[in-house]
Structures are given as C-alpha cells and as structure tokens.
Scaffold this motif. Structure first.
Motif, PDB file in Angstrom:
ATOM      1  N   ASP A  36     -54.502 -21.217  23.474  1.00  0.00           N
ATOM      2  CA  ASP A  36     -53.660 -22.022  22.572  1.00  0.00           C
ATOM      3  C   ASP A  36     -53.027 -23.224  23.259  1.00  0.00           C
ATOM      4  O   ASP A  36     -51.969 -23.696  22.849  1.00  0.00           O
ATOM      5  CB  ASP A  36     -52.583 -21.165  21.892  1.00  0.00           C
ATOM      6  CG  ASP A  36     -53.176 -20.227  20.861  1.00  0.00           C
ATOM      7  OD1 ASP A  36     -54.220 -20.587  20.262  1.00  0.00           O
ATOM      8  OD2 ASP A  36     -52.616 -19.134  20.663  1.00  0.00           O
ATOM      9  N   ARG A  37     -53.685 -23.717  24.270  1.00  0.00           N
ATOM     10  CA  ARG A  37     -53.212 -24.953  24.892  1.00  0.00           C
ATOM     11  C   ARG A  37     -53.763 -26.148  24.125  1.00  0.00           C
ATOM     12  O   ARG A  37     -54.692 -26.019  23.320  1.00  0.00           O
ATOM     13  CB  ARG A  37     -53.616 -24.986  26.369  1.00  0.00           C
ATOM     14  CG  ARG A  37     -52.719 -24.025  27.177  1.00  0.00           C
ATOM     15  CD  ARG A  37     -53.012 -24.060  28.647  1.00  0.00           C
ATOM     16  NE  ARG A  37     -54.306 -23.437  28.899  1.00  0.00           N
ATOM     17  CZ  ARG A  37     -54.967 -23.571  30.040  1.00  0.00           C
ATOM     18  NH1 ARG A  37     -54.482 -24.316  31.008  1.00  0.00           N
ATOM     19  NH2 ARG A  37     -56.125 -22.980  30.208  1.00  0.00           N
ATOM     20  N   LEU A  38     -53.202 -27.310  24.397  1.00  0.00           N
ATOM     21  CA  LEU A  38     -53.587 -28.521  23.660  1.00  0.00           C
ATOM     22  C   LEU A  38     -54.904 -29.099  24.164  1.00  0.00           C
ATOM     23  O   LEU A  38     -55.112 -29.229  25.372  1.00  0.00           O
ATOM     24  CB  LEU A  38     -52.513 -29.597  23.821  1.00  0.00           C
ATOM     25  CG  LEU A  38     -51.285 -29.515  22.930  1.00  0.00           C
ATOM     26  CD1 LEU A  38     -50.349 -30.676  23.252  1.00  0.00           C
ATOM     27  CD2 LEU A  38     -51.660 -29.526  21.458  1.00  0.00           C
TER      28      LEU A  38
ATOM     29  N   TYR B  94     -59.830 -24.387  16.649  1.00  0.00           N
ATOM     30  CA  TYR B  94     -58.879 -25.509  16.776  1.00  0.00           C
ATOM     31  C   TYR B  94     -57.835 -25.444  15.675  1.00  0.00           C
ATOM     32  O   TYR B  94     -58.150 -25.179  14.516  1.00  0.00           O
ATOM     33  CB  TYR B  94     -59.661 -26.809  16.657  1.00  0.00           C
ATOM     34  CG  TYR B  94     -58.870 -28.081  16.794  1.00  0.00           C
ATOM     35  CD1 TYR B  94     -58.597 -28.625  18.042  1.00  0.00           C
ATOM     36  CD2 TYR B  94     -58.442 -28.774  15.663  1.00  0.00           C
ATOM     37  CE1 TYR B  94     -57.908 -29.834  18.167  1.00  0.00           C
ATOM     38  CE2 TYR B  94     -57.753 -29.974  15.777  1.00  0.00           C
ATOM     39  CZ  TYR B  94     -57.489 -30.496  17.025  1.00  0.00           C
ATOM     40  OH  TYR B  94     -56.822 -31.676  17.142  1.00  0.00           O
TER      41      TYR B  94
ATOM     42  N   LYS C 241     -52.534 -30.262  15.625  1.00  0.00           N
ATOM     43  CA  LYS C 241     -51.109 -30.469  15.874  1.00  0.00           C
ATOM     44  C   LYS C 241     -50.703 -31.852  15.405  1.00  0.00           C
ATOM     45  O   LYS C 241     -49.707 -32.029  14.749  1.00  0.00           O
ATOM     46  CB  LYS C 241     -50.800 -30.306  17.361  1.00  0.00           C
ATOM     47  CG  LYS C 241     -49.321 -30.367  17.636  1.00  0.00           C
ATOM     48  CD  LYS C 241     -48.973 -30.007  19.047  1.00  0.00           C
ATOM     49  CE  LYS C 241     -47.472 -30.043  19.210  1.00  0.00           C
ATOM     50  NZ  LYS C 241     -47.056 -30.702  20.414  1.00  0.00           N
TER      51      LYS C 241
ATOM     52  N   THR D 108     -54.233 -27.211  19.139  1.00  0.00           N
ATOM     53  CA  THR D 108     -54.345 -26.095  20.067  1.00  0.00           C
ATOM     54  C   THR D 108     -55.719 -25.442  19.945  1.00  0.00           C
ATOM     55  O   THR D 108     -56.347 -25.484  18.890  1.00  0.00           O
ATOM     56  CB  THR D 108     -53.250 -25.046  19.809  1.00  0.00           C
ATOM     57  OG1 THR D 108     -53.354 -24.613  18.450  1.00  0.00           O
ATOM     58  CG2 THR D 108     -51.865 -25.617  20.072  1.00  0.00           C
ATOM     59  N   CYS D 109     -56.158 -24.853  21.036  1.00  0.00           N
ATOM     60  CA  CYS D 109     -57.473 -24.197  21.078  1.00  0.00           C
ATOM     61  C   CYS D 109     -57.267 -22.744  21.495  1.00  0.00           C
ATOM     62  O   CYS D 109     -56.735 -22.478  22.585  1.00  0.00           O
ATOM     63  CB  CYS D 109     -58.366 -24.906  22.090  1.00  0.00           C
ATOM     64  SG  CYS D 109     -59.846 -23.967  22.477  1.00  0.00           S
ATOM     65  N   SER D 110     -57.717 -21.813  20.655  1.00  0.00           N
ATOM     66  CA  SER D 110     -57.514 -20.395  20.968  1.00  0.00           C
ATOM     67  C   SER D 110     -58.420 -19.936  22.113  1.00  0.00           C
ATOM     68  O   SER D 110     -58.118 -18.959  22.794  1.00  0.00           O
ATOM     69  CB  SER D 110     -57.692 -19.518  19.732  1.00  0.00           C
ATOM     70  OG  SER D 110     -58.976 -19.693  19.200  1.00  0.00           O
TER      71      SER D 110
END
Ligand code: SF4
Length: 105
Positions: free
Chosen positions: A91-93, A76, A79, A85-87
C-alpha cells in the motif's frame, strides 16, 4: 474634517499581507505535490525491483501491452491524479503512469 492619509508603512504592511494571503494556497499546493512525489516508491526499492516497477511505464522493457498502467491495475487505489497506493507494494504510493510485472486487469 478630512481623514488623514494612511501611513506608508501601514499601507505597505496591508499590501504584503494581501499578497501573502493570495499566494499561500498555491505555495501549499506546490509543497504537497513535492511531498507526494517524495513519498513515491523508488524504482530502486528492493520490493519494487522484484516487481520490475518503473514509475514511467513506457520505460519498462517487459511491458508488452501499451494500455497497462498502474492507474488501471486492480491492485491500484487512486490517491490523486498522479499517484495511488499499490497493494502489491504494501500500500505504498506508486506513480499513476507506472507499471510492474504484477499488473492485473
Ligand atoms: Fe502498478 Fe499494479 Fe504493479 Fe502495483 S501491481 S506497481 S499498481 S502495475
């Protein structure tokens, strides 16, 4: 010589302008918060389903450690106070207080 009183329409215009300027920053904050919420990965997203992601960690039956949340997961990146973001999800929120089976601490 006395100054002429301000025309009522002009007075009203100035009042509305000042009110608008005072309210604008709050309107922007509300709009950007809604935009961020709309950008969050949905639990129904196929990638999120694979990881059994829940935006509210307390609603994830697989979660056995009450201390685990997205915002203390190694994948995590914060932001703002409510999201990051989560890899593991490209990398979406995700929600700060979310959780999934890929949690890593
Ligand atoms: Fe949240 Fe971590 Fe799972 Fe990503 S990998 S959804 S940050 S718990």
């Amino acid at each position: 010589m006395t100054e002429s009183p301000m025309h009522p329409k002009r007075r009203r215009f100035i009042k509305l302008t000042v009110t608008g300027l005072a309210v604008a920053p709050f309107a922007n904050a509300l709009l950007s918060r809604n935009a961020a919420a709309a950008d969050l990965v949905k639990e129904s997203d196929p990638d999120a389903v694979k990881l059994k992601y829940k935006a509210d960690a307390t609603k994830a039956p697989e979660r056995t450690n009450a201390e685990e949340f997205c915002d203390n997961c190694l994948l995590y990146e914060k932001k703002d106070n409510a999201s990051g973001t989560c890899s593991a999800l490209g990398d979406r929120l995700v929600a700060a207080k979310g959780w999934c089976t890929s949690w890593g601490g």
